[in-house]
Design an enzyme around this catalytic site. Structure first.
Site, mmCIF file in Angstrom:
data_model
loop_
_atom_site.group_PDB
_atom_site.id
_atom_site.type_symbol
_atom_site.label_atom_id
_atom_site.label_comp_id
_atom_site.label_asym_id
_atom_site.label_seq_id
_atom_site.Cartn_x
_atom_site.Cartn_y
_atom_site.Cartn_z
ATOM 1 N N ASP A 142 -55.525 132.902 -67.563
ATOM 2 C CA ASP A 142 -56.136 131.612 -67.230
ATOM 3 C C ASP A 142 -56.218 130.728 -68.466
ATOM 4 O OD1 ASP A 142 -57.224 129.698 -65.573
ATOM 5 O OD2 ASP A 142 -59.227 130.586 -65.533
ATOM 6 N N LYS A 175 -55.832 127.608 -70.510
ATOM 7 C CA LYS A 175 -55.778 126.159 -70.300
ATOM 8 C C LYS A 175 -56.818 125.561 -71.235
ATOM 9 C CE LYS A 175 -58.893 126.658 -66.354
ATOM 10 N NZ LYS A 175 -59.107 126.450 -64.934
ATOM 11 N N ASN A 218 -60.485 126.486 -71.278
ATOM 12 C CA ASN A 218 -60.860 127.837 -71.700
ATOM 13 C C ASN A 218 -60.547 128.100 -73.171
ATOM 14 O OD1 ASN A 218 -61.887 128.445 -69.192
ATOM 15 N ND2 ASN A 218 -59.963 129.324 -68.438
ATOM 16 N N ASP A 222 -63.477 132.781 -71.567
ATOM 17 C CA ASP A 222 -63.307 132.943 -70.113
ATOM 18 C C ASP A 222 -62.284 134.017 -69.744
ATOM 19 O OD1 ASP A 222 -63.440 132.731 -67.434
ATOM 20 O OD2 ASP A 222 -62.974 130.593 -67.321
ATOM 21 N N THR A 279 -56.929 125.037 -61.336
ATOM 22 C CA THR A 279 -55.839 124.173 -61.783
ATOM 23 C C THR A 279 -54.515 124.927 -61.787
ATOM 24 O OG1 THR A 279 -55.009 122.739 -63.506
ATOM 25 C CG2 THR A 279 -56.295 124.617 -64.222
HETATM 26 P P1 ADP Z 1 -65.843 129.600 -65.917
HETATM 27 O O1 ADP Z 1 -65.483 131.041 -65.914
HETATM 28 O O2 ADP Z 1 -66.773 129.270 -64.814
HETATM 29 O O3 ADP Z 1 -64.655 128.678 -65.982
HETATM 30 P P2 ADP Z 1 -66.209 129.289 -68.782
HETATM 31 O O4 ADP Z 1 -66.525 130.560 -69.477
HETATM 32 O O5 ADP Z 1 -64.793 128.821 -68.863
HETATM 33 O O6 ADP Z 1 -66.707 129.366 -67.259
HETATM 34 O O7 ADP Z 1 -67.170 128.146 -69.344
HETATM 35 C C1 ADP Z 1 -67.206 126.872 -68.729
HETATM 36 C C2 ADP Z 1 -67.340 125.785 -69.782
HETATM 37 O O8 ADP Z 1 -68.574 125.952 -70.514
HETATM 38 C C3 ADP Z 1 -66.246 125.774 -70.848
HETATM 39 O O9 ADP Z 1 -65.103 125.048 -70.431
HETATM 40 C C4 ADP Z 1 -66.954 125.110 -72.017
HETATM 41 O O10 ADP Z 1 -66.945 123.704 -71.861
HETATM 42 C C5 ADP Z 1 -68.385 125.612 -71.885
HETATM 43 N N1 ADP Z 1 -68.576 126.809 -72.717
HETATM 44 C C6 ADP Z 1 -68.352 128.088 -72.341
HETATM 45 N N2 ADP Z 1 -68.604 128.956 -73.336
HETATM 46 C C7 ADP Z 1 -68.989 128.206 -74.400
HETATM 47 C C8 ADP Z 1 -69.361 128.533 -75.756
HETATM 48 N N3 ADP Z 1 -69.366 129.783 -76.196
HETATM 49 N N4 ADP Z 1 -69.688 127.507 -76.593
HETATM 50 C C9 ADP Z 1 -69.652 126.226 -76.139
HETATM 51 N N5 ADP Z 1 -69.312 125.864 -74.884
HETATM 52 C C10 ADP Z 1 -68.971 126.838 -74.015
HETATM 53 MG MG MG Z 2 -63.265 128.530 -67.510
HETATM 54 MG MG MG Z 3 -63.952 132.227 -65.426
#
Ligand code: ADP
Ligand code: MG
Ligand code: MG
Length: 269
Positions: A132, A134, A137, A150, A169
């Site tokens: 995943d 992108k 992430n 992620d 996406t």
């Molecule tokens: P999901 O699995 O629901 O897509 P993510 O782990 O990708 O969740 O996190 C969603 C969003 O939260 C990321 O795109 C980023 O903007 C923010 N985010 C996640 N982890 C962090 C982190 N460690 N520090 C800052 N922002 C974060």
């Molecule tokens: Mg994500």
């Molecule tokens: Mg996820």
């Protein structure tokens, strides 16, 4: 062992919203060190039958220790939620960084692309496919370093050749996955090609009025339109990563040794 009581929420402090909840800024009550806590609602996890994905996300991210991979320090749960205590990336995700920049100069794009490559290379050496990749992430910390995050879709290659589909996406999806054939770690390499294209253009290489049109353009190997004045060796690198047949796609060592990369390493020193 840490619990939620060891942390204090920062206000307002919301860093992102995910499919299963939100990510919030918090700090350790004693050391005042800051962390991002990914809060995943159990009701949502069960609704999407992804308890296995969550277990995998935790297991893999806990194991992966690398300067360009977002570190998972602790996890715990209460009645409603599962909490992942993550390394805090101050500048948020690369999608918002790119939106602010519109598009990037090749040296800036190189910086983010190269660090993402280092992380992916590390994952592949450990038999892990991210699946995943992108800009949403890819996180950016205070020093502008990439932190891949992620691992919700990641997979261990040990059960070889996995078949599955994605939601979300489709811009970064490799043609072999679009065609629902078997695939392996080389789908991540395809995503790296999409990433490099998007960083220097500000938009993804395969467009369409809707999701199906985009998927069509990916699977039919529609020629990629590059913007004028892009360096020849950069176009060559992107084209050779975005090879629809994974057999002809560049490998990670070939990417690291590509003339465009060589030229950028020299500029760094
Ligand atoms: P999901 O699995 O629901 O897509 P993510 O782990 O990708 O969740 O996190 C969603 C969003 O939260 C990321 O795109 C980023 O903007 C923010 N985010 C996640 N982890 C962090 C982190 N460690 N520090 C800052 N922002 C974060
Ligand atoms: Mg994500
Ligand atoms: Mg996820």
């Amino acid at each position: 062992r840490k619990t939620l009581n060891d942390y204090e929420w920062a206000n307002p402090g919301q860093l992102g919203a995910g499919s299963y909840g939100v990510v919030r800024l918090a700090y350790d009550k004693y050391t005042k060190e800051r962390f991002a806590i990914k809060i995943m609602q159990k009701s949502q996890i069960f609704k999407f039958c992804t308890i296995d994905n969550l277990k995998r996300e935790i297991k893999i991210q806990k194991r992966m220790v690398h300067p360009n991979i977002c570190k998972l320090y602790h996890y715990f749960e209460d009645k409603q939620n599962v909490y992942l205590v993550l390394e805090y990336a101050q500048r948020g995700n690369l999608f918002s960084v790119l939106k602010k920049a519109n598009k990037m100069d090749e040296s800036v794009a190189f910086w983010y692309f190269y660090q993402t490559c280092l992380a992916i290379d590390h994952l592949h050496h450990n038999q892990i496919i991210h699946r995943d990749l992108k800009p949403e992430n890819l996180l950016v910390d205070q020093a502008n370093n990439i932190k891949v995050c992620d691992f919700g879709w990641s997979a261990e290659n040990s059960n070889n050749q996995i078949r599955t589909t994605f939601c979300g996406t489709v811009d970064y999806m490799a043609p072999e996955m679009v065609k629902r054939s078997t695939y392996d770690h080389r789908i991540d390499i395809w995503s790296l090609g999409v990433l490099l294209f998007e960083l220097v253009h500000g938009y993804a290489p395969f467009q369409g009025n809707n999701q199906n049109q985009k998927l069509d353009n990916i699977s039919k190997n529609k020629p990629i339109q590059f913007r004028p004045n892009l360096e020849f060796d950069l176009v060559d690198l992107i084209k050779n990563i975005l090879q629809p047949n994974p057999e002809y796609r560049l490998t990670m060592p070939q990417i690291f040794d590509h003339p465009w990369m060589m030229r950028q390493y020299k500029k760094m020193n």
